[in-house]
Each structure stands twice: as structure tokens, then as C-alpha cells.
Design a protein around this motif. Structure first.
Motif, PDB file in Angstrom:
ATOM      1  N   ASP A  35      10.905   0.295 -12.800  1.00 38.17           N
ATOM      2  CA  ASP A  35      10.093  -0.476 -11.849  1.00 38.17           C
ATOM      3  C   ASP A  35       8.643  -0.555 -12.320  1.00 38.17           C
ATOM      4  O   ASP A  35       8.005  -1.611 -12.222  1.00 38.17           O
ATOM      5  N   ILE A  36       8.117   0.573 -12.811  1.00 39.65           N
ATOM      6  CA  ILE A  36       6.735   0.584 -13.304  1.00 39.65           C
ATOM      7  C   ILE A  36       6.610  -0.332 -14.524  1.00 39.65           C
ATOM      8  O   ILE A  36       5.641  -1.085 -14.657  1.00 39.65           O
ATOM      9  N   GLN A  37       7.603  -0.284 -15.415  1.00 43.14           N
ATOM     10  CA  GLN A  37       7.593  -1.140 -16.603  1.00 43.14           C
ATOM     11  C   GLN A  37       7.537  -2.610 -16.209  1.00 43.14           C
ATOM     12  O   GLN A  37       6.754  -3.394 -16.765  1.00 43.14           O
ATOM     13  N   HIS A  38       8.341  -2.997 -15.226  1.00 41.35           N
ATOM     14  CA  HIS A  38       8.380  -4.398 -14.780  1.00 41.35           C
ATOM     15  C   HIS A  38       7.078  -4.799 -14.106  1.00 41.35           C
ATOM     16  O   HIS A  38       6.524  -5.872 -14.387  1.00 41.35           O
ATOM     17  N   THR A  46       6.466   1.938 -24.357  1.00 42.35           N
ATOM     18  CA  THR A  46       5.124   2.240 -23.838  1.00 42.35           C
ATOM     19  C   THR A  46       5.200   2.968 -22.505  1.00 42.35           C
ATOM     20  O   THR A  46       4.481   3.949 -22.272  1.00 42.35           O
ATOM     21  N   VAL A  47       6.065   2.507 -21.610  1.00 47.05           N
ATOM     22  CA  VAL A  47       6.150   3.130 -20.292  1.00 47.05           C
ATOM     23  C   VAL A  47       6.658   4.564 -20.411  1.00 47.05           C
ATOM     24  O   VAL A  47       6.353   5.424 -19.556  1.00 47.05           O
ATOM     25  N   ALA A  48       7.410   4.870 -21.470  1.00 46.87           N
ATOM     26  CA  ALA A  48       7.896   6.239 -21.663  1.00 46.87           C
ATOM     27  C   ALA A  48       6.747   7.220 -21.854  1.00 46.87           C
ATOM     28  O   ALA A  48       6.906   8.423 -21.633  1.00 46.87           O
ATOM     29  N   VAL A  87      -7.927  14.713  -9.609  1.00 48.27           N
ATOM     30  CA  VAL A  87      -8.598  13.585 -10.274  1.00 48.27           C
ATOM     31  C   VAL A  87      -7.590  12.760 -11.070  1.00 48.27           C
ATOM     32  O   VAL A  87      -7.555  11.525 -10.980  1.00 48.27           O
ATOM     33  N   GLY A  88      -6.759  13.436 -11.851  1.00 48.11           N
ATOM     34  CA  GLY A  88      -5.760  12.721 -12.638  1.00 48.11           C
ATOM     35  C   GLY A  88      -4.772  11.962 -11.774  1.00 48.11           C
ATOM     36  O   GLY A  88      -4.379  10.826 -12.092  1.00 48.11           O
ATOM     37  N   THR A  89      -4.354  12.566 -10.658  1.00 45.95           N
ATOM     38  CA  THR A  89      -3.405  11.913  -9.754  1.00 45.95           C
ATOM     39  C   THR A  89      -4.045  10.702  -9.082  1.00 45.95           C
ATOM     40  O   THR A  89      -3.398   9.655  -8.917  1.00 45.95           O
ATOM     41  N   LEU A  90      -5.313  10.810  -8.711  1.00 46.55           N
ATOM     42  CA  LEU A  90      -6.023   9.679  -8.112  1.00 46.55           C
ATOM     43  C   LEU A  90      -6.120   8.518  -9.102  1.00 46.55           C
ATOM     44  O   LEU A  90      -5.919   7.350  -8.731  1.00 46.55           O
ATOM     45  N   ILE A  91      -6.417   8.820 -10.359  1.00 45.64           N
ATOM     46  CA  ILE A  91      -6.506   7.769 -11.378  1.00 45.64           C
ATOM     47  C   ILE A  91      -5.172   7.035 -11.511  1.00 45.64           C
ATOM     48  O   ILE A  91      -5.121   5.799 -11.553  1.00 45.64           O
ATOM     49  N   SER A  92      -4.082   7.791 -11.570  1.00 46.36           N
ATOM     50  CA  SER A  92      -2.766   7.158 -11.696  1.00 46.36           C
ATOM     51  C   SER A  92      -2.395   6.372 -10.440  1.00 46.36           C
ATOM     52  O   SER A  92      -1.760   5.316 -10.536  1.00 46.36           O
ATOM     53  N   ALA A  93      -2.775   6.882  -9.278  1.00 43.06           N
ATOM     54  CA  ALA A  93      -2.462   6.178  -8.031  1.00 43.06           C
ATOM     55  C   ALA A  93      -3.162   4.830  -7.956  1.00 43.06           C
ATOM     56  O   ALA A  93      -2.630   3.857  -7.401  1.00 43.06           O
ATOM     57  N   LEU A  94      -4.374   4.758  -8.504  1.00 43.39           N
ATOM     58  CA  LEU A  94      -5.155   3.524  -8.463  1.00 43.39           C
ATOM     59  C   LEU A  94      -4.867   2.603  -9.643  1.00 43.39           C
ATOM     60  O   LEU A  94      -5.340   1.460  -9.666  1.00 43.39           O
ATOM     61  N   ALA A  95      -4.124   3.084 -10.622  1.00 42.91           N
ATOM     62  CA  ALA A  95      -3.939   2.344 -11.867  1.00 42.91           C
ATOM     63  C   ALA A  95      -3.212   1.025 -11.652  1.00 42.91           C
ATOM     64  O   ALA A  95      -2.209   0.947 -10.942  1.00 42.91           O
ATOM     65  N   THR A  96      -3.733  -0.008 -12.303  1.00 43.61           N
ATOM     66  CA  THR A  96      -3.059  -1.311 -12.319  1.00 43.61           C
ATOM     67  C   THR A  96      -2.740  -1.724 -13.756  1.00 43.61           C
ATOM     68  O   THR A  96      -2.348  -2.868 -13.993  1.00 43.61           O
ATOM     69  N   SER A  97      -2.936  -0.816 -14.694  1.00 40.06           N
ATOM     70  CA  SER A  97      -2.558  -1.062 -16.084  1.00 40.06           C
ATOM     71  C   SER A  97      -1.913   0.202 -16.634  1.00 40.06           C
ATOM     72  O   SER A  97      -2.190   1.308 -16.166  1.00 40.06           O
ATOM     73  N   ILE A  98      -1.061   0.037 -17.623  1.00 41.33           N
ATOM     74  CA  ILE A  98      -0.346   1.183 -18.180  1.00 41.33           C
ATOM     75  C   ILE A  98      -1.303   2.147 -18.869  1.00 41.33           C
ATOM     76  O   ILE A  98      -1.112   3.367 -18.822  1.00 41.33           O
TER      77      ILE A  98
END
Length: 471
Positions: A35-38, A46-48, A87-98
Motif C-alpha cells: 500500500d505504501i509503495q502504491h 525502494t519501499v523495502a 522524532v523519527g516516528t513523527l517524521i515518518s507519520a508526516l512523510a509524503t515521500s519515500i
């Protein structure tokens, strides 16, 4: 936080929340990678890296953070780790790019230090008759969180979005940090010395090379020059690391402790058992999600595949707290042997019986019992075998040994399943058999561990009332 000592139950509850946060982040994203890859319009390779970056970072950070806790204070170090994890979890939660998401995952890897720090706090703070039970529960949390992540991933993706795979754990990370500050006292036991950053760099480089090579085998192949070369480079760097540690005045990892028989044999079991556990998180969901049109599998959705893992999660939740009474009666070696036996039986059963859903449920429950017993026993064996001021780094090394074993086991299983193109029933049977063989070897390694004292014997040695075991 400095101040009066809290009741062990309160401290354990707070530590468990932090451990659960890290364990969820470890497994929650795995079923959601397609789902993240799509959604992020990226490639499968890359998604791996969402998993690979986390694995590499955690492997590098865990022993170093464990040593920092031994030297500078475990509660203080735990607060820093939880803040970095948030901090790391917040960055990933907000991420809109891989790219941004992978950066967040690298930062999250620091959360691997939670477990060795927690084990050290339990050893320092708890009465000796409660140490085994506390460490057993924390060890079970690692497995419970792993199974729970696979169970929850489907419903979260279906009802919300991939962002919530990080928002949900973020809440527990922040809660854990606040509760740690107010309710977890600073441990009084600290090690003299300083961090040997040169040794840390060598350890980090060797582990990174080794794990990177293994994680890319599905793309490069096991026999490719890149894979073999990078594994060789990693091993050479790790040999250099050992040489540096042996000569260091303040080693990052005390090799005198690491080469003692109770420690290295337990670490060997961790490697073999890790191969079995992490492989199960790959092979079981993939098997049950296989279309029934192939003549095997159950055609389960991501959510349905998670339900097959529920018995595993429940079994670990039930078994973990029993570590204390079992250690008190039998010591930690016997539960480890029995746990490895249950896990081997689970995959041996799957190799010959997997056509009915109930067979998978029973195997998952047996695996949960085995992992719950073995994980708790391994951590207790390490704690029993090392000085108090080496607890953090020694349990950190054991955790990483288990992770490295998981990386090898997971990639070997992935290669077996997909080696001939589309997975076949025979490829899954072979994968089940290989995992069972790894777990049988873990039984043999566990038999080489010296007998550990029971809780009764330990209480007598510490001059405590034997009756305190039941308190």
C-alpha cells in the motif's frame, strides 16, 4: 527521574509501554508495504528500505545505547532514546515521500536501545526474586508487539491510511516518555569509563555491511559478487572490532564477558531462534494469503492474515509473566530448551500439516508458547551471567545477535519461497522444514549452556527470605 523508588509493578508497566511502542514500529509497517509503495509511487526495492533502514539503524544503535546507559545512567538514556524515537516516528507519520519516510525510519532505529536499558533498570531496581519475571514480561513484549503489529496493520490501512501506522505508536512513545520521567527512578549502578567510539564505529560498520548484504539478497542473489564481497567486508571489520576491543582500556563490549560460556552459548541460541521467529512473520502471512486457486493457502486478506497470528500473540502474553515462577523453580536454562522445542514443533507440524486453518492456528499458538518461554529465558540467562554494570551492553549484544539471525533466516526463507518464481506448496514446505531445522539446532545450542541457579538458590545466596519468591 531522581527521587524515591517506585513500586516494581509501576516501573514495569511504564517500561512495557515503551517496549511495546518499539515492537509495534518494528512489524506494523511490514504488511502495509504494498500500500505504501502504491501511494508513494515508488518501486518494490525502494519501499523495502522502510524495513532495511530500521533494521540497520537498530542494529548499530542498540549495543552503543546499552553501554551509554551502563555508564551515564539508564533512566536518563531511556528518556533520550524515547525522545529520538518520537522524532523519527513523527517524521515518518508526516512523510509524503519515500525519502522522508526512510529518514524517519533510520531515526526510529534508536528505539532498539529501549530493551537493554529496560533490562538494566529491572535488574538494578527490582528485588532479586522479581527480576526474572520482570525481564520475562519485557522479553515477551518484543514478541507480542511483533505479532500485534501484523494483526493491526490490515485494519489500520483499510480504515485510515499509512500515516496512522506511525501516529498510533507515536502516542504510546510520548506517553512512555512522560511516564518514564515521573515514575522511573535513575538506577544507582553505573559503570566507570567512557564510550570507545572507535570500537563503536567498527561494530557499526561491520554490522551495517553484513546486514545490508543480507537484506539485498532477493535483488542481488546469494551468490553475486556484491553479496559475497559485502559479507566478507563486514566479517573483516567485525574481526578488527574484536581485536580493538581486546586491547582497549575501556572496551565498548568487554570480550572477557562475551566469551564466557553462559554468554556466547546464549547468544548462539539467540541467533538461531531469531532466524525462526522473524521468518515466521514472513512465511505465515504469505502462506495464508496465497490464493486457494493454487491448491493450497487460504486466500486471506492482510487483515485475515493478521488473525492467524492472534494465537501467537495471546500465547506470548500469557507465557511471558510466567518466567518468574518458572525460573524460580527450574532456573532459566530449562525453559529456554523447552521454548525452543515448542517453536521447532510448530514448524515441524506445519511442514506436514497445513491444509486446514485450525492447523495453522495451533502451530501459531505453539510458536507463541515457544518464543514466550525462550525470549524470557535468554534475557535472564544473560543478566545472570554478567556483572550489573555490563547489563545494558550485554543484553544489547544478545538482542542484535537475535536480529542478525532474523535477517539471515528471513532472507533465506524469502529466497526459498520465491526461488522458482511463483511460490509453490513444496517451496513453503521446504521453508517450514528449514525453519524447524534452525530451531532444532537452537535446542542443541541451549543444551550447551551451563545450568543456571533457580530463584530459590539465588534468593538464598543473596540472603533473602525464600518465601519472598511468592510475594
Amino acid at each position: 527521574m531522581e527521587g524515591k523508588r517506585q513500586h516494581p509493578g509501576i516501573t514495569l508497566a511504564v517500561l512495557s509501554i515503551g517496549g511495546l511502542s518499539f515492537a509495534l514500529l518494528q512489524s506494523l509497517v511490514a504488511p502495509a508495504l504494498p500500500d505504501i509503495q502504491h501511494t508513494l509511487h515508488t518501486s518494490e526495492s525502494t519501499v523495502a528500505w522502510i524495513l532495511t533502514a530500521y533494521l540497520l539503524s537498530a542494529s548499530v544503535a542498540t549495543p552503543i545505547i546499552g553501554r551509554l546507559g551502563d555508564i551515564h545512567g539508564k533512566e536518563k538514556s531511556l528518556l533520550v532514546v524515547l525522545a529520538v524515537l518520537a522524532v523519527g516516528t513523527l517524521i515518518s507519520a508526516l512523510a509524503t515521500s519515500i525519502t522522508v519516510m526512510i529518514i524517519g525510519r533510520v531515526i526510529q532505529g534508536a528505539g532498539g536501545g529501549i530493551f537493554p536499558l529496560a533490562f538494566g533498570i529491572i535488574r538494578d531496581e527490582f528485588p532479586s526474586h522479581r527480576v526474572a519475571g520482570g525481564i520475562g514480561l519485557m522479553s515477551a513484549i518484543l514478541g507480542v508487539g511483533g505479532g500485534l503489529g501484523i494483526v493491526l496493520a490490515g485494519p489500520i490501512i483499510s480504515a485510515l491510511s499509512y500515516h496512522w501506522l506511525f501516529w498510533v505508536p507515536l502516542v504510546t512513545v510520548v506517553l512512555s516518555a512522560v511516564l518514564t520521567y515521573f515514575f522511573v527512578p535513575e538506577s544507582p549502578i553505573k559503570a566507570p569509563g567512557r564510550i570507545n567510539w572507535g570500537a563503536g564505529a567498527l561494530l557499526s560498520g561491520g554490522l551495517a555491511a553484513l546486514l545490508l548484504a543480507v537484506s539485498q539478497t532477493t535483488t542481488w542473489g546469494w551468490g553475486s559478487p556484491k553479496t559475497i564481497g559485502l559479507i566478507a567486508v563486514g566479517l573483516v571489520i567485525l574481526i578488527a572490532w574484536v581485536s580493538v576491543e581486546l586491547r582497549a582500556r575501556y572496551p565498548l563490549v568487554d570480550m572477557t564477558v562475551m566469551r564466557s560460556r553462559p554468554v556466547w552459548t546464549t547468544d548462539l541460541v539467540a541467533f538461531l531462534l531469531g532466524a525462526g521467529m522473524y521468518s515466521s512473520f514472513i512465511v505465515l502471512p504469505q502462506f495464508v494469503e496465497t490464493s486457494t486457486g493454487t491448491g493450497f493457502g487460504f486466500g486471506a486478506s492482510v487483515t485475515g492474515a493478521g488473525l492467524f497470528m492472534v494465537p501467537l500473540t495471546i500465547a506470548m502474553m500469557v507465557i511471558g509473566p510466567l518466567a518468574g515462577p518458572l525460573q524460580g523453580r527450574f532456573g532459566s536454562r530449562l525453559p529456554l530448551i523447552v521454548g525452543c522445542g515448542f517453536a521447532a514443533t510448530a514448524f515441524g507440524m506445519l511442514a506436514v500439516a497445513h491444509s486446514q486453518s485450525w492447523e495453522v492456528y495451533v502451530a501459531a499458538a505453539l510458536l507463541g508458547i515457544g518464543i514466550g518461554l525462550a525470549f524470557a529465558a535468554m534475557a535472564n540467562l544473560i543478566v545472570e551471567a554478567v556483572p550489573p554494570d555490563q547489563t545494558g551492553v550485554a543484553t544489547g549484544v544478545n538482542t542484535i545477535t537475535r536480529t542478525v539471525g532474523g535477517a539471515f533466516g528471513g532472507q533465506i526463507v524469502a529466497t526459498i519461497i520465491s526461488g522458482g518464481g511463483s511460490p509453490t506448496e513444496s517451496s513453503f514446505v521446504l521453508a517450514f522444514a528449514v525453519i524447524a531445522a534452525s530451531l532444532v539446532l537452537s535446542i542443541l545450542a541451549a543444551l550447551a549452556i551451563p545450568r543456571s541457579p533457580t530463584g530459590r538458590e539465588r534468593a538464598v545466596a543473596h540472603g533473602e527470605l525464600v518465601g519472598a519468591e511468592s510475594a
